[in-house]
Design a protein around this motif. Structure first.
Motif, PDB file in Angstrom:
ATOM      1  N   ARG A   6       0.815  -1.222   0.017  1.00  0.00           N
ATOM      2  CA  ARG A   6      -0.140   0.052   0.079  1.00  0.00           C
ATOM      3  C   ARG A   6       0.866   1.310   0.014  1.00  0.00           C
ATOM      4  NH1 ARG A   6      -3.766  -1.267   4.710  1.00  0.00           N
ATOM      5  NH2 ARG A   6      -2.950  -3.205   5.025  1.00  0.00           N
ATOM      6  N   LEU A   7       1.988   1.322   0.763  1.00  0.00           N
ATOM      7  CA  LEU A   7       2.897   2.398   0.812  1.00  0.00           C
ATOM      8  C   LEU A   7       3.518   2.641  -0.600  1.00  0.00           C
ATOM      9  CD1 LEU A   7       4.859   2.074   4.186  1.00  0.00           C
ATOM     10  CD2 LEU A   7       3.280   3.918   3.633  1.00  0.00           C
ATOM     11  N   GLN A   8       3.882   1.438  -1.336  1.00  0.00           N
ATOM     12  CA  GLN A   8       4.238   1.578  -2.813  1.00  0.00           C
ATOM     13  C   GLN A   8       3.331   2.288  -3.819  1.00  0.00           C
ATOM     14  OE1 GLN A   8       5.782  -2.388  -3.221  1.00  0.00           O
ATOM     15  NE2 GLN A   8       7.876  -1.544  -3.370  1.00  0.00           N
ATOM     16  N   TRP A   9       2.084   1.873  -3.390  1.00  0.00           N
ATOM     17  CA  TRP A   9       0.879   2.335  -4.196  1.00  0.00           C
ATOM     18  C   TRP A   9       0.900   3.835  -3.942  1.00  0.00           C
ATOM     19  CZ3 TRP A   9      -3.684   4.900  -3.117  1.00  0.00           C
ATOM     20  CH2 TRP A   9      -4.531   4.986  -4.130  1.00  0.00           C
ATOM     21  N   ILE A  10       0.682   4.097  -2.743  1.00  0.00           N
ATOM     22  CA  ILE A  10       0.989   5.552  -2.327  1.00  0.00           C
ATOM     23  C   ILE A  10       1.944   6.319  -3.064  1.00  0.00           C
ATOM     24  CG2 ILE A  10       1.118   7.281  -0.583  1.00  0.00           C
ATOM     25  CD1 ILE A  10      -0.585   5.230   1.255  1.00  0.00           C
ATOM     26  N   GLN A  58      -4.934  13.257   1.236  1.00  0.00           N
ATOM     27  CA  GLN A  58      -5.401  12.199   1.464  1.00  0.00           C
ATOM     28  C   GLN A  58      -4.403  10.870   1.298  1.00  0.00           C
ATOM     29  OE1 GLN A  58      -8.405  10.464  -1.391  1.00  0.00           O
ATOM     30  NE2 GLN A  58      -9.367   9.452   0.070  1.00  0.00           N
ATOM     31  N   LEU A  59      -3.367  11.210   0.155  1.00  0.00           N
ATOM     32  CA  LEU A  59      -2.490  10.339   0.236  1.00  0.00           C
ATOM     33  C   LEU A  59      -1.556  10.390   1.532  1.00  0.00           C
ATOM     34  CD1 LEU A  59      -1.718  10.246  -3.781  1.00  0.00           C
ATOM     35  CD2 LEU A  59      -2.860   8.278  -2.467  1.00  0.00           C
ATOM     36  N   LEU A  60      -1.179  11.549   1.682  1.00  0.00           N
ATOM     37  CA  LEU A  60      -0.402  11.749   2.971  1.00  0.00           C
ATOM     38  C   LEU A  60      -0.651  11.305   4.140  1.00  0.00           C
ATOM     39  CD1 LEU A  60       1.381  15.195   1.949  1.00  0.00           C
ATOM     40  CD2 LEU A  60       2.277  12.883   1.826  1.00  0.00           C
ATOM     41  N   ALA A  61      -2.129  11.268   4.420  1.00  0.00           N
ATOM     42  CA  ALA A  61      -2.733  10.858   5.501  1.00  0.00           C
ATOM     43  C   ALA A  61      -2.861   9.292   5.613  1.00  0.00           C
ATOM     44  CB  ALA A  61      -4.310  11.370   5.567  1.00  0.00           C
ATOM     45  N   MET A  62      -3.096   8.577   4.302  1.00  0.00           N
ATOM     46  CA  MET A  62      -3.098   7.299   4.297  1.00  0.00           C
ATOM     47  C   MET A  62      -1.815   6.665   4.750  1.00  0.00           C
ATOM     48  SD  MET A  62      -5.363   6.801   0.780  1.00  0.00           S
ATOM     49  CE  MET A  62      -4.888   5.226   0.600  1.00  0.00           C
ATOM     50  N   SER A  63      -0.741   7.495   4.334  1.00  0.00           N
ATOM     51  CA  SER A  63       0.593   7.267   4.552  1.00  0.00           C
ATOM     52  C   SER A  63       1.100   7.120   5.888  1.00  0.00           C
ATOM     53  CB  SER A  63       1.685   8.069   3.585  1.00  0.00           C
ATOM     54  OG  SER A  63       3.111   7.618   3.813  1.00  0.00           O
ATOM     55  N   ARG A  64       0.695   8.348   6.484  1.00  0.00           N
ATOM     56  CA  ARG A  64       1.030   8.567   7.979  1.00  0.00           C
ATOM     57  C   ARG A  64       0.288   7.314   8.714  1.00  0.00           C
ATOM     58  NH1 ARG A  64      -1.006  13.605   7.346  1.00  0.00           N
ATOM     59  NH2 ARG A  64       0.522  14.770   6.645  1.00  0.00           N
ATOM     60  N   MET A  65      -1.068   6.697   8.541  1.00  0.00           N
ATOM     61  CA  MET A  65      -1.613   5.899   9.263  1.00  0.00           C
ATOM     62  C   MET A  65      -1.040   4.464   9.026  1.00  0.00           C
ATOM     63  SD  MET A  65      -5.702   6.675   8.964  1.00  0.00           S
ATOM     64  CE  MET A  65      -6.126   5.742   7.391  1.00  0.00           C
ATOM     65  N   LEU A  66      -0.589   4.172   7.889  1.00  0.00           N
ATOM     66  CA  LEU A  66       0.063   2.811   7.605  1.00  0.00           C
ATOM     67  C   LEU A  66       1.592   2.917   8.072  1.00  0.00           C
ATOM     68  CD1 LEU A  66      -0.462   2.277   3.641  1.00  0.00           C
ATOM     69  CD2 LEU A  66      -1.324   1.070   5.676  1.00  0.00           C
ATOM     70  N   MET A  68       2.440   4.534  10.974  1.00  0.00           N
ATOM     71  CA  MET A  68       2.197   4.425  12.470  1.00  0.00           C
ATOM     72  C   MET A  68       1.869   2.941  12.876  1.00  0.00           C
ATOM     73  SD  MET A  68      -0.029   7.998  13.139  1.00  0.00           S
ATOM     74  CE  MET A  68      -0.607   7.083  14.810  1.00  0.00           C
ATOM     75  N   GLY A  69       0.936   2.377  12.040  1.00  0.00           N
ATOM     76  CA  GLY A  69       0.833   1.240  12.191  1.00  0.00           C
ATOM     77  C   GLY A  69       1.894   0.042  12.016  1.00  0.00           C
ATOM     78  N   LEU A  70       2.706   0.222  10.993  1.00  0.00           N
ATOM     79  CA  LEU A  70       3.815  -0.592  11.069  1.00  0.00           C
ATOM     80  C   LEU A  70       4.796  -0.097  12.198  1.00  0.00           C
ATOM     81  CD1 LEU A  70       4.819   0.074   6.918  1.00  0.00           C
ATOM     82  CD2 LEU A  70       4.136  -2.161   8.143  1.00  0.00           C
ATOM     83  N   ALA A  71       5.019   0.855  12.725  1.00  0.00           N
ATOM     84  CA  ALA A  71       6.090   1.315  13.756  1.00  0.00           C
ATOM     85  C   ALA A  71       5.496   0.719  14.903  1.00  0.00           C
ATOM     86  CB  ALA A  71       5.885   2.702  14.127  1.00  0.00           C
ATOM     87  N   ARG A  72       4.129   0.430  15.127  1.00  0.00           N
ATOM     88  CA  ARG A  72       3.567  -0.312  16.405  1.00  0.00           C
ATOM     89  C   ARG A  72       3.665  -1.719  16.429  1.00  0.00           C
ATOM     90  NH1 ARG A  72      -2.276   1.626  16.037  1.00  0.00           N
ATOM     91  NH2 ARG A  72      -1.739   3.505  15.058  1.00  0.00           N
ATOM     92  N   GLY A  73       3.914  -2.311  15.159  1.00  0.00           N
ATOM     93  CA  GLY A  73       4.381  -3.766  15.186  1.00  0.00           C
ATOM     94  C   GLY A  73       3.292  -4.551  14.616  1.00  0.00           C
TER      95      GLY A  73
END
Length: 73
Positions: A6-10, A58-66, A68-73
């Motif tokens: 998803r990050l690559q798509w963004i 919108q894309l930057l917000a999606m990137s931030r959420m992803l 943060m999710g990856l950082a949490r594990g």
């Protein structure tokens, strides 16, 4: 689809938008008129730029959420 995919798509979407903005900038710097650039009036260009801004936000917000999710594990 994985978070990495998803990050690559963004990234691809952002690169596409940046390419479009670069093309608009080049046209303006070359002195093209709005009609030569394919716009019927200034409002049409304004609407396009406003839409691109919304897409980037919108894309930057999606990137931030992803991210943060990856950082949490």
């Amino acid at each position: 689809m994985s978070a990495y995919s998803r990050l690559q798509w963004i990234e691809r979407q952002l690169a596409n938008i940046m390419g479009r903005l670069d093309a608009i900038t080049a046209d303006i710097e070359a002195g093209l008129s709005l009609s030569e650039m394919g716009f019927s009036d200034p409002q049409e260009m304004h609407d396009l730029l406003k839409d691109m801004h919304a897409q980037i936000s919108q894309l930057l917000a999606m990137s931030r959420m992803l991210t943060m999710g990856l950082a949490r594990g």
